[in-house]
Write an enzyme that holds these catalytic residues in place. Structure first.
Site, PDB file in Angstrom:
ATOM      1  N   ASP A   9       1.199  -1.382  -0.198  1.00  0.00           N
ATOM      2  CA  ASP A   9      -0.181  -0.056   0.258  1.00  0.00           C
ATOM      3  C   ASP A   9       1.077   1.042   0.170  1.00  0.00           C
ATOM      4  O   ASP A   9       2.382   1.197   0.412  1.00  0.00           O
ATOM      5  CB  ASP A   9      -1.069   0.225   1.360  1.00  0.00           C
ATOM      6  CG  ASP A   9      -1.697   1.333   1.243  1.00  0.00           C
ATOM      7  OD1 ASP A   9      -2.680   1.365   0.628  1.00  0.00           O
ATOM      8  OD2 ASP A   9      -1.823   2.146   2.303  1.00  0.00           O
ATOM      9  N   SER A  10       0.153   1.870  -0.066  1.00  0.00           N
ATOM     10  CA  SER A  10       0.892   3.605  -0.426  1.00  0.00           C
ATOM     11  C   SER A  10       1.766   4.073   1.489  1.00  0.00           C
ATOM     12  O   SER A  10       2.317   5.004   1.510  1.00  0.00           O
ATOM     13  CB  SER A  10      -0.036   4.572  -0.326  1.00  0.00           C
ATOM     14  OG  SER A  10      -1.407   4.724  -0.365  1.00  0.00           O
ATOM     15  N   GLY A  42      -3.015   9.156  -3.537  1.00  0.00           N
ATOM     16  CA  GLY A  42      -3.869   9.642  -3.901  1.00  0.00           C
ATOM     17  C   GLY A  42      -3.074  10.657  -5.080  1.00  0.00           C
ATOM     18  O   GLY A  42      -4.573  11.601  -5.110  1.00  0.00           O
ATOM     19  N   CYS A  72      -3.983  -0.776  -1.866  1.00  0.00           N
ATOM     20  CA  CYS A  72      -4.283   0.452  -2.554  1.00  0.00           C
ATOM     21  C   CYS A  72      -4.933   0.957  -3.695  1.00  0.00           C
ATOM     22  O   CYS A  72      -4.843   0.169  -4.659  1.00  0.00           O
ATOM     23  CB  CYS A  72      -2.969   1.045  -2.476  1.00  0.00           C
ATOM     24  SG  CYS A  72      -2.870   2.889  -3.115  1.00  0.00           S
ATOM     25  N   GLU A 151      -6.389   9.166   9.409  1.00  0.00           N
ATOM     26  CA  GLU A 151      -5.153   8.747  10.485  1.00  0.00           C
ATOM     27  C   GLU A 151      -4.954   9.810  11.707  1.00  0.00           C
ATOM     28  O   GLU A 151      -4.068   9.061  12.780  1.00  0.00           O
ATOM     29  CB  GLU A 151      -4.378   9.236   9.244  1.00  0.00           C
ATOM     30  CG  GLU A 151      -4.192   8.688   8.492  1.00  0.00           C
ATOM     31  CD  GLU A 151      -2.667   7.689   7.481  1.00  0.00           C
ATOM     32  OE1 GLU A 151      -2.088   9.329   7.940  1.00  0.00           O
ATOM     33  OE2 GLU A 151      -2.422   7.057   6.755  1.00  0.00           O
ATOM     34  N   CYS A 183     -11.005   3.248  -1.401  1.00  0.00           N
ATOM     35  CA  CYS A 183     -10.126   3.382  -0.667  1.00  0.00           C
ATOM     36  C   CYS A 183      -9.469   2.965   0.673  1.00  0.00           C
ATOM     37  O   CYS A 183     -10.406   2.544   1.325  1.00  0.00           O
ATOM     38  CB  CYS A 183     -10.439   4.704   0.304  1.00  0.00           C
ATOM     39  SG  CYS A 183      -8.663   5.690   0.427  1.00  0.00           S
ATOM     40  N   HIS A 185      -8.675   3.414   3.805  1.00  0.00           N
ATOM     41  CA  HIS A 185      -8.875   4.788   4.763  1.00  0.00           C
ATOM     42  C   HIS A 185     -10.200   3.963   5.236  1.00  0.00           C
ATOM     43  O   HIS A 185     -11.151   4.231   6.169  1.00  0.00           O
ATOM     44  CB  HIS A 185      -8.381   5.303   5.060  1.00  0.00           C
ATOM     45  CG  HIS A 185      -6.546   6.145   5.006  1.00  0.00           C
ATOM     46  ND1 HIS A 185      -6.231   5.185   4.005  1.00  0.00           N
ATOM     47  CD2 HIS A 185      -6.366   6.329   6.294  1.00  0.00           C
ATOM     48  CE1 HIS A 185      -5.099   5.220   4.588  1.00  0.00           C
ATOM     49  NE2 HIS A 185      -4.230   6.031   5.446  1.00  0.00           N
TER      50      HIS A 185
HETATM   51  N1  DGL Z   1      -3.865   4.028   0.263  1.00  0.00           N
HETATM   52  C1  DGL Z   1      -4.949   4.738  -0.556  1.00  0.00           C
HETATM   53  C2  DGL Z   1      -6.187   4.506  -1.477  1.00  0.00           C
HETATM   54  O1  DGL Z   1      -6.134   3.092  -1.001  1.00  0.00           O
HETATM   55  C3  DGL Z   1      -4.933   6.056  -0.336  1.00  0.00           C
HETATM   56  C4  DGL Z   1      -4.062   6.761   0.684  1.00  0.00           C
HETATM   57  C5  DGL Z   1      -3.133   7.420  -0.707  1.00  0.00           C
HETATM   58  O2  DGL Z   1      -3.430   8.683  -0.890  1.00  0.00           O
HETATM   59  O3  DGL Z   1      -2.164   7.203  -1.043  1.00  0.00           O
HETATM   60  O4  DGL Z   1      -6.088   5.349  -2.121  1.00  0.00           O
END
Ligand code: DGL
Length: 266
Positions: A9-10, A42, A72, A151, A183, A185
């Protein structure tokens, strides 16, 4: 086959996907990479996210993984095709599973999609949904502040309610009966979002659907683990391990013991 499953993931958000994977597949070994040095993805361009995703994949391949999960949504939306073209390993993204679920449960064929700017701009969810049922009307909206409130641990309460209302009021006018949380989160805001819609719509959690897809694919490819006991994942990040541990606790609801700092793409 007891080789690990790689997941990237990011940053920390992909732990929502890991959490669902571990519920479904406790005896599989997972290696998680959070690219915390370069988060967020994102709001970045497609080319940059593709480059990061390729570098993350190359890092995880060093562990002789049997399958890769792109947790992600922004990476899946922009890079899944390139990853599948560049690497031979089985790769599962988070978009197709969520899209399939939305198509299977919408009754009035009006579906909302929320995600980062990169995910919404890519139209990846629209394409998947339209390919399955072209009569479905899709309404998509980027909700960039959601990542930040999650977060900060602001999952419930007046701040979360205001921001949810700011982004999601438009969906009430559109009469959707299904909303896809596109997403990493957003599953943590599920109960506040459900409250906003007074429990009247279906909420699709891509993380959960992805875990089901991975489980089915392991069986189909005959590569499930034969471990008899649950195994702890290994965690790698590219920066700010302390913050990963702190936010990781909010997401997983438990303390993570160890995270290793690594460099990718060099
Ligand atoms: N993990 C990213 C997503 O699911 C969210 C956080 C980001 O923007 O990196 O799109």
């Amino acid at each position: 086959m007891n080789n690990p499953i790689g997941i990237f993931d990011s940053g920390v958000g992909g732990l929502t996907v890991l959490k669902e994977l571990r519920k479904k597949l406790p005896n599989e070994k997972f290696i998680y990479l959070g690219d915390t040095a370069r988060v967020p993805y994102g709001n970045k361009s497609k080319d940059t996210i593709i480059r990061y995703s390729i570098e993350n994949t190359k890092f995880l391949l060093k562990f002789d993984i049997k399958l890769l999960v792109v947790a992600c949504n922004s990476s899946t939306a922009t890079s899944l095709k390139s990853l599948k073209e560049n690497f031979e390993i089985a790769i599962v993204g988070v978009i197709e599973p969520g899209a399939k679920k939305a198509v299977s449960i919408t009754k009035n064929k009006r579906v909302g999609i929320i995600g980062t700017e990169a995910t919404i701009k890519s139209k990846a969810y629209e394409e998947e949904i339209k390919a399955l049922d072209s009569t479905i009307s899709i309404f998509a909206k980027a909700c960039p502040l959601f990542v930040h409130i999650v977060e900060e641990g602001l999952l419930k309460g007046p701040i979360a309610d205001d921001i949810i209302s700011h982004y999601l009021s438009t969906f009430k006018d559109k009469g959707i009966d299904t909303l896809v949380l596109g997403c990493t989160h957003y599953p943590l805001l599920k109960s506040s979002i459900n409250k906003f819609f007074e429990g009247k719509i279906n909420i699709v959690d891509s993380a959960k659907e992805t875990a089901d897809t991975v489980s089915a694919l392991l069986k189909k490819l005959y590569i499930s683990s034969d471990n008899k006991k649950p195994i702890e994942p290994d965690y790698y990040v590219t920066d700010a391990a302390e913050r990963f541990l702190k936010v990781g606790k909010t997401i997983l609801g438990k303390h993570l013991d160890k995270v290793t700092l690594v460099k990718v793409g060099q």
